[in-house]
Write a protein that holds these residues in place. Sequence first.
Motif, PDB file in Angstrom:
ATOM      1  N   LEU A  88      29.456  -8.785  57.167  1.00  7.22           N
ATOM      2  CA  LEU A  88      29.363  -8.574  58.612  1.00  7.22           C
ATOM      3  C   LEU A  88      29.465  -9.889  59.381  1.00  7.22           C
ATOM      4  CD1 LEU A  88      26.684  -5.754  58.969  1.00  7.22           C
ATOM      5  CD2 LEU A  88      29.042  -5.721  59.827  1.00  7.22           C
ATOM      6  N   LEU A  89      29.027 -10.983  58.769  1.00  6.69           N
ATOM      7  CA  LEU A  89      29.154 -12.291  59.402  1.00  6.69           C
ATOM      8  C   LEU A  89      30.519 -12.925  59.139  1.00  6.69           C
ATOM      9  CD1 LEU A  89      25.578 -13.660  58.647  1.00  6.69           C
ATOM     10  CD2 LEU A  89      26.454 -12.797  60.833  1.00  6.69           C
ATOM     11  N   ILE A  90      31.085 -12.660  57.980  1.00  3.88           N
ATOM     12  CA  ILE A  90      32.399 -13.216  57.626  1.00  3.88           C
ATOM     13  C   ILE A  90      33.518 -12.537  58.399  1.00  3.88           C
ATOM     14  CG2 ILE A  90      34.085 -13.363  55.736  1.00  3.88           C
ATOM     15  CD1 ILE A  90      31.657 -13.836  53.850  1.00  3.88           C
ATOM     16  N   LEU A  91      33.384 -11.251  58.642  1.00  3.77           N
ATOM     17  CA  LEU A  91      34.442 -10.467  59.290  1.00  3.77           C
ATOM     18  C   LEU A  91      34.915 -11.087  60.609  1.00  3.77           C
ATOM     19  CD1 LEU A  91      36.084  -7.903  58.743  1.00  3.77           C
ATOM     20  CD2 LEU A  91      34.270  -6.604  59.844  1.00  3.77           C
ATOM     21  N   PRO A  92      34.032 -11.385  61.569  1.00  2.00           N
ATOM     22  CA  PRO A  92      34.546 -12.008  62.803  1.00  2.00           C
ATOM     23  C   PRO A  92      35.051 -13.435  62.572  1.00  2.00           C
ATOM     24  CG  PRO A  92      32.155 -11.806  62.895  1.00  2.00           C
ATOM     25  CD  PRO A  92      32.610 -11.061  61.670  1.00  2.00           C
ATOM     26  N   MET A  93      34.518 -14.112  61.559  1.00  2.00           N
ATOM     27  CA  MET A  93      34.979 -15.475  61.279  1.00  2.00           C
ATOM     28  C   MET A  93      36.455 -15.485  60.882  1.00  2.00           C
ATOM     29  SD  MET A  93      32.825 -17.693  62.100  1.00  2.00           S
ATOM     30  CE  MET A  93      33.844 -19.028  61.467  1.00  2.00           C
ATOM     31  N   ALA A  94      36.898 -14.453  60.192  1.00  5.75           N
ATOM     32  CA  ALA A  94      38.312 -14.389  59.812  1.00  5.75           C
ATOM     33  C   ALA A  94      39.197 -14.338  61.064  1.00  5.75           C
ATOM     34  CB  ALA A  94      38.567 -13.192  58.903  1.00  5.75           C
ATOM     35  N   TYR A  95      38.743 -13.628  62.080  1.00  8.14           N
ATOM     36  CA  TYR A  95      39.507 -13.628  63.336  1.00  8.14           C
ATOM     37  C   TYR A  95      39.383 -14.965  64.066  1.00  8.14           C
ATOM     38  CZ  TYR A  95      41.189  -8.801  63.583  1.00  8.14           C
ATOM     39  OH  TYR A  95      41.867  -7.617  63.378  1.00  8.14           O
ATOM     40  N   HIS A  96      38.240 -15.645  63.912  1.00  2.00           N
ATOM     41  CA  HIS A  96      38.114 -16.979  64.508  1.00  2.00           C
ATOM     42  C   HIS A  96      39.081 -17.955  63.843  1.00  2.00           C
ATOM     43  CE1 HIS A  96      34.960 -15.956  67.218  1.00  2.00           C
ATOM     44  NE2 HIS A  96      34.051 -15.728  66.277  1.00  2.00           N
ATOM     45  N   VAL A  97      39.249 -17.830  62.530  1.00  2.88           N
ATOM     46  CA  VAL A  97      40.246 -18.652  61.832  1.00  2.88           C
ATOM     47  C   VAL A  97      41.623 -18.327  62.392  1.00  2.88           C
ATOM     48  CG1 VAL A  97      41.375 -19.068  59.601  1.00  2.88           C
ATOM     49  CG2 VAL A  97      38.881 -18.939  59.716  1.00  2.88           C
ATOM     50  N   ASN A  98      41.894 -17.054  62.571  1.00  2.71           N
ATOM     51  CA  ASN A  98      43.170 -16.583  63.106  1.00  2.71           C
ATOM     52  C   ASN A  98      43.511 -17.275  64.418  1.00  2.71           C
ATOM     53  OD1 ASN A  98      44.644 -14.800  65.086  1.00  2.71           O
ATOM     54  ND2 ASN A  98      44.917 -13.513  63.283  1.00  2.71           N
ATOM     55  N   GLY A  99      42.589 -17.265  65.353  1.00  2.88           N
ATOM     56  CA  GLY A  99      42.855 -17.796  66.684  1.00  2.88           C
ATOM     57  C   GLY A  99      42.781 -19.306  66.793  1.00  2.88           C
ATOM     58  N   SER A 100      42.275 -19.958  65.753  1.00  2.00           N
ATOM     59  CA  SER A 100      42.038 -21.398  65.821  1.00  2.00           C
ATOM     60  C   SER A 100      43.295 -22.253  65.693  1.00  2.00           C
ATOM     61  CB  SER A 100      41.032 -21.811  64.740  1.00  2.00           C
ATOM     62  OG  SER A 100      39.743 -21.360  65.080  1.00  2.00           O
ATOM     63  N   VAL A 101      44.425 -21.651  65.418  1.00  2.00           N
ATOM     64  CA  VAL A 101      45.668 -22.413  65.344  1.00  2.00           C
ATOM     65  C   VAL A 101      46.358 -22.415  66.713  1.00  2.00           C
ATOM     66  CG1 VAL A 101      47.969 -22.515  64.312  1.00  2.00           C
ATOM     67  CG2 VAL A 101      45.986 -22.079  62.874  1.00  2.00           C
ATOM     68  N   ARG A 102      46.533 -21.258  67.306  1.00  2.00           N
ATOM     69  CA  ARG A 102      47.207 -21.145  68.605  1.00  2.00           C
ATOM     70  C   ARG A 102      46.246 -21.495  69.738  1.00  2.00           C
ATOM     71  NH1 ARG A 102      51.808 -18.304  70.034  1.00  2.00           N
ATOM     72  NH2 ARG A 102      51.798 -17.164  68.080  1.00  2.00           N
ATOM     73  N   GLY A 103      44.976 -21.124  69.562  1.00  2.00           N
ATOM     74  CA  GLY A 103      43.976 -21.324  70.615  1.00  2.00           C
ATOM     75  C   GLY A 103      42.997 -22.436  70.274  1.00  2.00           C
ATOM     76  N   LYS A 104      41.819 -22.332  70.845  1.00  2.00           N
ATOM     77  CA  LYS A 104      40.758 -23.326  70.648  1.00  2.00           C
ATOM     78  C   LYS A 104      40.167 -23.188  69.238  1.00  2.00           C
ATOM     79  CE  LYS A 104      36.098 -24.200  72.154  1.00  2.00           C
ATOM     80  NZ  LYS A 104      34.972 -23.498  72.716  1.00  2.00           N
ATOM     81  N   LEU A 105      39.881 -24.310  68.591  1.00  2.00           N
ATOM     82  CA  LEU A 105      39.249 -24.301  67.267  1.00  2.00           C
ATOM     83  C   LEU A 105      37.898 -23.598  67.377  1.00  2.00           C
ATOM     84  CD1 LEU A 105      39.214 -25.166  64.287  1.00  2.00           C
ATOM     85  CD2 LEU A 105      38.193 -27.333  65.030  1.00  2.00           C
ATOM     86  N   ALA A 106      37.734 -22.535  66.607  1.00  3.26           N
ATOM     87  CA  ALA A 106      36.525 -21.724  66.680  1.00  3.26           C
ATOM     88  C   ALA A 106      35.739 -21.710  65.371  1.00  3.26           C
ATOM     89  CB  ALA A 106      36.897 -20.291  67.093  1.00  3.26           C
ATOM     90  N   VAL A 107      36.089 -22.577  64.441  1.00  2.83           N
ATOM     91  CA  VAL A 107      35.384 -22.692  63.169  1.00  2.83           C
ATOM     92  C   VAL A 107      34.672 -24.038  63.181  1.00  2.83           C
ATOM     93  CG1 VAL A 107      35.608 -22.763  60.658  1.00  2.83           C
ATOM     94  CG2 VAL A 107      37.118 -21.283  62.001  1.00  2.83           C
ATOM     95  N   THR A 108      33.360 -23.999  62.936  1.00  6.82           N
ATOM     96  CA  THR A 108      32.556 -25.215  63.014  1.00  6.82           C
ATOM     97  C   THR A 108      32.088 -25.661  61.628  1.00  6.82           C
ATOM     98  OG1 THR A 108      30.455 -24.028  63.219  1.00  6.82           O
ATOM     99  CG2 THR A 108      31.688 -24.452  65.274  1.00  6.82           C
TER     100      THR A 108
END
Length: 185
Positions: free
Chosen positions: A53-73
């Motif tokens: 449940l915590l990893i699931l949204p992180m995969a989408y954060h990885v997705n958006g971190s190339v085109r958009g703002k880095l969302a993985v800390t």
Amino acid sequence: MKKDARYSCYPFMREKASTVDFEIRTDSLTTHLGVALAAVKKEDVQVVAEDLLLILPMAYHVNGSVRGKLAVTEEDLSWLSERYDFYVRHVKEEIQSFVLPQGTEAAAALHLCRSEAKKSYRILHKVSEEREVPAILFDYLGLLANVCFVMAVFMNQQAGIAEISFISKSYPMKKKKENNNEESI
């Protein structure tokens, strides 16, 4: 004339950059994680369900971190690393050899997630040949593949299903030997 949005499944589909392939691949990874979560819930292994449940949204954060703002800390990476260590402590004996992707439905789904994470990592490499990519995304995807693997083994362990070692006919394995109390391959 504006095209009807119902005929477009993804607004960047016709771009030539590998970013599109990365975003599609990580969308597939996220979808597979959702399938794995459903299977884990059916098998009622709460700790894995909570982690997914915590990893699931992180995969989408990885997705958006190339085109958009880095969302993985670094905190996200540290948490994932801690989860890896948790599962390894439980399955250390079972992961001493290369194992076949089999077992429970959840284990099989997690092996698919492992494979999808590796594919995402690979296409991220292609993106990095075209543009700057934060190193943390490689670290996260590589670690995520390994977390999915140990989660799969953990699911089989919880169900009492033994891992099946794979012995390659293509790549001979070197025997481990002791050398000053250290193992080497």
